[in-house]
Design an enzyme around this catalytic site. Structure first.
Site, PDB file in Angstrom:
ATOM      1  CG  HIS A   1      -2.055  -1.054   0.973  1.00 42.79           C
ATOM      2  ND1 HIS A   1      -2.384  -2.001   1.917  1.00 42.79           N
ATOM      3  CD2 HIS A   1      -2.859  -1.303  -0.094  1.00 42.79           C
ATOM      4  CE1 HIS A   1      -3.344  -2.784   1.440  1.00 42.79           C
ATOM      5  NE2 HIS A   1      -3.641  -2.376   0.218  1.00 42.79           N
TER       6      HIS A   1
ATOM      7  CG  ASP B   1      -7.367  -3.706   0.509  1.00 47.36           C
ATOM      8  OD1 ASP B   1      -6.863  -2.604   0.797  1.00 47.36           O
ATOM      9  OD2 ASP B   1      -7.020  -4.362  -0.497  1.00 47.36           O
TER      10      ASP B   1
ATOM     11  CD  GLU C   1     -13.767  -3.778  -4.794  1.00 54.76           C
ATOM     12  OE1 GLU C   1     -12.580  -3.487  -4.604  1.00 54.76           O
ATOM     13  OE2 GLU C   1     -14.124  -4.834  -5.352  1.00 54.76           O
TER      14      GLU C   1
ATOM     15  CG  ASP D   1     -16.278  -3.488 -14.858  1.00 52.00           C
ATOM     16  OD1 ASP D   1     -15.106  -3.094 -14.698  1.00 52.00           O
ATOM     17  OD2 ASP D   1     -16.580  -4.447 -15.586  1.00 52.00           O
ATOM     18  N   GLY D   2     -14.787  -0.883 -12.813  1.00 52.66           N
ATOM     19  CA  GLY D   2     -13.887   0.227 -13.088  1.00 52.66           C
ATOM     20  C   GLY D   2     -13.788   0.541 -14.574  1.00 52.66           C
TER      21      GLY D   2
ATOM     22  CG  ASP E   1      -5.072  -2.224  -4.847  1.00 48.58           C
ATOM     23  OD1 ASP E   1      -4.519  -3.288  -5.185  1.00 48.58           O
ATOM     24  OD2 ASP E   1      -5.384  -1.974  -3.664  1.00 48.58           O
TER      25      ASP E   1
ATOM     26  CG  ASP F   1      -3.943 -12.196  -9.678  1.00 47.24           C
ATOM     27  OD1 ASP F   1      -2.829 -11.646  -9.675  1.00 47.24           O
ATOM     28  OD2 ASP F   1      -4.423 -12.807  -8.701  1.00 47.24           O
TER      29      ASP F   1
ATOM     30  N   PRO G   1     -12.777 -11.269 -12.004  1.00 45.32           N
ATOM     31  CG  PRO G   1     -13.799 -10.979  -9.931  1.00 45.32           C
ATOM     32  CD  PRO G   1     -12.936 -11.906 -10.690  1.00 45.32           C
TER      33      PRO G   1
END
Lengths: 283, 382
Positions: A62, A86, A106, A137-138, A155, A158, A162
């Site tokens: 972070h 998170d 997110e 969805d970004g 951030d 993988d 999603p």
């Protein structure tokens, strides 16, 4: 009784942590979410069985994904964070008093809910009035933004599942479009070590190089990620990550960190030869 | 081939798939073309208007059958019920190319299917929207059709070594759609509608839909089709198609002069649709320009000089493309996909058609049909 969490890092390599007990397990529309307690790494979060963060080493990830772009940009006010349910990136960002707005996108609301409940170490700044959370969805969110942000932090998980849209050329192009003319995008850039991860890393780098005039890569040591050797992408429209960087200026902000410092900032862009070669192959 | 023998007339739109004209070459039937209505903004051929069908029937009361392409590749449907009533009132069979309409039989809220409209024969490509293996289709027959004679007709051209792989894939797909087709196509339509809304919000593109319905040549629209007009961006459909594939690793169904078509199916996920939309937004940002100077016409009304069969089998000579105007073509020229001929055997080559062929080649359309695979020469009647 012995209870172990195991993640397959390659078909021939496994990584295990002895679990003290499981705190949460649930399925969202997008993925399976688990939270465990462990003696060695403290509390940790996994998505679809992949390690996302542990209390013991999350500060490395972070701090490195946040402070590097924030220290290069001379006046970052409007920040977009994609993924990061998170709360770790938001926690680091809220330490900058100059920041006026933080949009967090997110896809999975349940991740944020679970982290707020079980991971107060990272999910501790969602109530900051500058933070606005969007559950979508970004890829979709950023499509509608033009010339809006100073810094974008991707951030992601993988390049499968999603988050796979966050590794595509259309997404990086949308980020370019969403940034001001001197904007910076930083992304989670996978690992150069194991063959499959390295291939994903190269694909990602190739697409960013095609989308931004300045595209560099920097590294950090993250013990609980495959191989421990992890990369971040630094893509920028104007500022070079080390030439346009002033360590003393950042030091004056007085932000206390556990991993990041101004010497390490410059050093993290010095890459091993094999990594430089992997990157050069796709540039 | 069931409906017509040598010399029999068949009323059909000219914007049919080449296979329909192939059948005319084989049988020696005489096509009576009904030129489709054209939407000049989009440059695409529409369905058959009832009035034109009526007139064709009046002028050719001896025609044996009417063929309708329903829906078109772009999703446009004709008034199949009325056309069928008209045809039957005059003793003509109704044959429907329903290649792109398999889902009409399994989903809800779609345009009327050929069999429901009372048509006599329909070919439904299960391998398109139905999900079976490529090359497998259903031939659907109404009550008036003698299925035993049909079997003999099919045997004229079909292999005697049936593929059990294809047959079983047809059966598996049929079962799946019969049991869960409604949900599958509801999801497909939801994704297509969402994509349409988002693509129209980008600006420049026009993802068209039911608003085009005019009660006649666009009697209905298949909303599962994601057809997008691209010319306002200064990009031909085929250019957007190429950019999606080369720049963004997205393979869509086809691009032609003014439009692209993306086939949304049960195999797609919401996140794939997001990628497509974002890639199209990026194409606009990176490659969009003024829409001026773009050729718009997808469809040119042909001038028929000879029957396809006579022209195809006639003595011919080969001419360079530039010198071919004024001659009668003896072969097909088409972009594939969609496979609708620009020229069919027996049609007059005009300067306008030559310009169209050159333009399509320059924009990168994949062209087929001619003996010369580079389409630098055309075969013409001596």
């Amino acid at each position: 009784m012995e209870l172990w969490f195991t993640e397959r890092h390659t078909p021939n390599v496994k990584f295990s942590i002895k679990v003290d007990h499981q705190l949460y397990s649930g399925n969202s529309e997008f993925q399976r979410i688990d939270v465990f307690d462990s003696k060695e790494f403290g509390r940790f979060l996994t998505l679809d069985g992949y390690m996302m963060l542990t209390e013991k080493d999350e500060f490395i990830y972070h701090e490195m994904i946040t402070h590097v772009p924030m220290a290069v940009h001379p006046d970052p006010k409007n920040i977009l964070v994609i993924g990061a349910g998170d709360g770790g990136v938001v926690r680091e960002l809220t330490r900058y008093s100059s920041v006026e707005n933080i949009d967090l996108v997110e896809i999975d609301e349940l991740v944020v809910e679970v982290c707020k409940q079980y991971l107060p170490t990272t999910a501790c700044r969602f109530d900051d009035p500058r933070v606005h959370v969007y559950y979508e969805d970004g890829v979709k969110f950023i499509r509608r933004c033009t010339d809006k942000y100073d810094v974008i932090i991707v951030d992601s998980t993988d390049p499968f599942g999603p988050g796979e849209g966050l590794f595509t050329k259309e997404f990086y192009g949308s980020c370019f479009n969403a940034l001001h003319e001197d904007g910076i995008m930083v992304n989670q850039h996978e690992s150069p070590f194991y063959t499959e991860d390295a291939a994903a890393m190269q694909r990602s780098h190739k697409r960013i190089v095609q989308s931004f005039p300045i595209s560099k890569v920097y590294q950090a040591h993250i013990p609980t990620y495959p191989s421990g050797h992890w990369l971040f992408g630094f893509a920028s429209k104007k500022y070079h990550p080390t030439n346009d960087y002033s360590g003393s200026k950042w030091n004056m902000l007085g932000i206390k960190t556990k991993y990041y410092n101004s010497r390490l900032h410059v050093g993290s862009f010095a890459l091993p030869n094999y990594v430089e070669e992997l990157l050069k192959d796709v540039e | 081939m069931y409906a017509c023998k040598e010399g029999d007339k068949i009323i059909m739109p000219r914007n049919v798939h080449r296979s329909a004209i192939n059948a005319i070459i084989l049988t020696g039937a005489v096509p009576v073309y009904v030129n489709p209505d054209v939407n000049h903004q989009l440059g695409i051929a529409l369905g058959m208007s009832v009035a034109q069908v009526e007139q064709a029937i009046k002028e050719n009361p001896d025609a044996k059958a009417i063929m309708v392409n329903n829906p078109t590749y772009y999703g446009i449907c004709s008034d199949l019920r009325r056309i069928t009533e008209l045809a039957h009132a005059h003793g003509m069979l109704v044959l429907v190319d329903e290649a792109h309409g398999t889902h009409f039989y399994f989903g809800e809220g779609f345009p009327v299917s050929a069999m429901a409209a009372g048509a006599d024969i329909a070919s439904a490509s299960m391998h398109k929207s139905g999900g079976s293996l490529t090359q497998s289709s259903f031939l659907l027959m109404g009550k008036a059709i003698n299925s035993d004679y049909m079997r003999q007709i099919v045997n004229l051209t079909q292999t005697t070594s049936a593929s059990y792989l294809l047959l079983s894939s047809l059966d598996i797909s049929r079962k799946r759609l019969a049991l869960s087709g409604r949900e599958i196509f509801a999801k497909t339509v939801e994704m297509a509608e969402y994509a349409r809304e988002e693509i129209n919000a980008i600006g420049g593109y026009y993802a068209f839909s039911r608003e085009l319905i005019n009660g006649d040549s666009i009697f209905d629209f298949d909303v599962s089709k994601l057809s997008v007009h691209t010319l306002p961006l200064g990009l031909a459909g085929i250019e957007v198609y190429d950019l999606l594939r080369d720049e963004y690793d997205i393979q869509i169904e086809f691009g032609d002069i003014g439009n692209i078509l993306a086939y949304v199916s049960v195999g797609d996920r919401k996140r794939d649709i997001e990628r497509l939309i974002s890639a199209m937004a990026e194409i606009k940002r990176r490659f969009g320009k003024s829409g001026a100077g773009m050729l718009t016409q997808e469809y040119i009304n042909p001038i028929v000089a000879e029957t396809p069969r006579k022209a195809f089998y006639a003595e011919k000579r080969s001419l360079p493309l530039d010198e071919a105007a004024g001659n009668v073509c003896t072969e097909f020229v088409m972009c594939y996909p969609p496979g609708i001929p620009i020229l069919a055997p027996g049609e007059l080559i005009t300067p306008e058609i030559i310009e169209y062929i050159k333009y399509a080649k320059e924009k990168g359309c994949q062209m087929t049909g001619t003996e010369d695979i580079n389409i630098e020469r055309l075969n013409v009647l001596i």
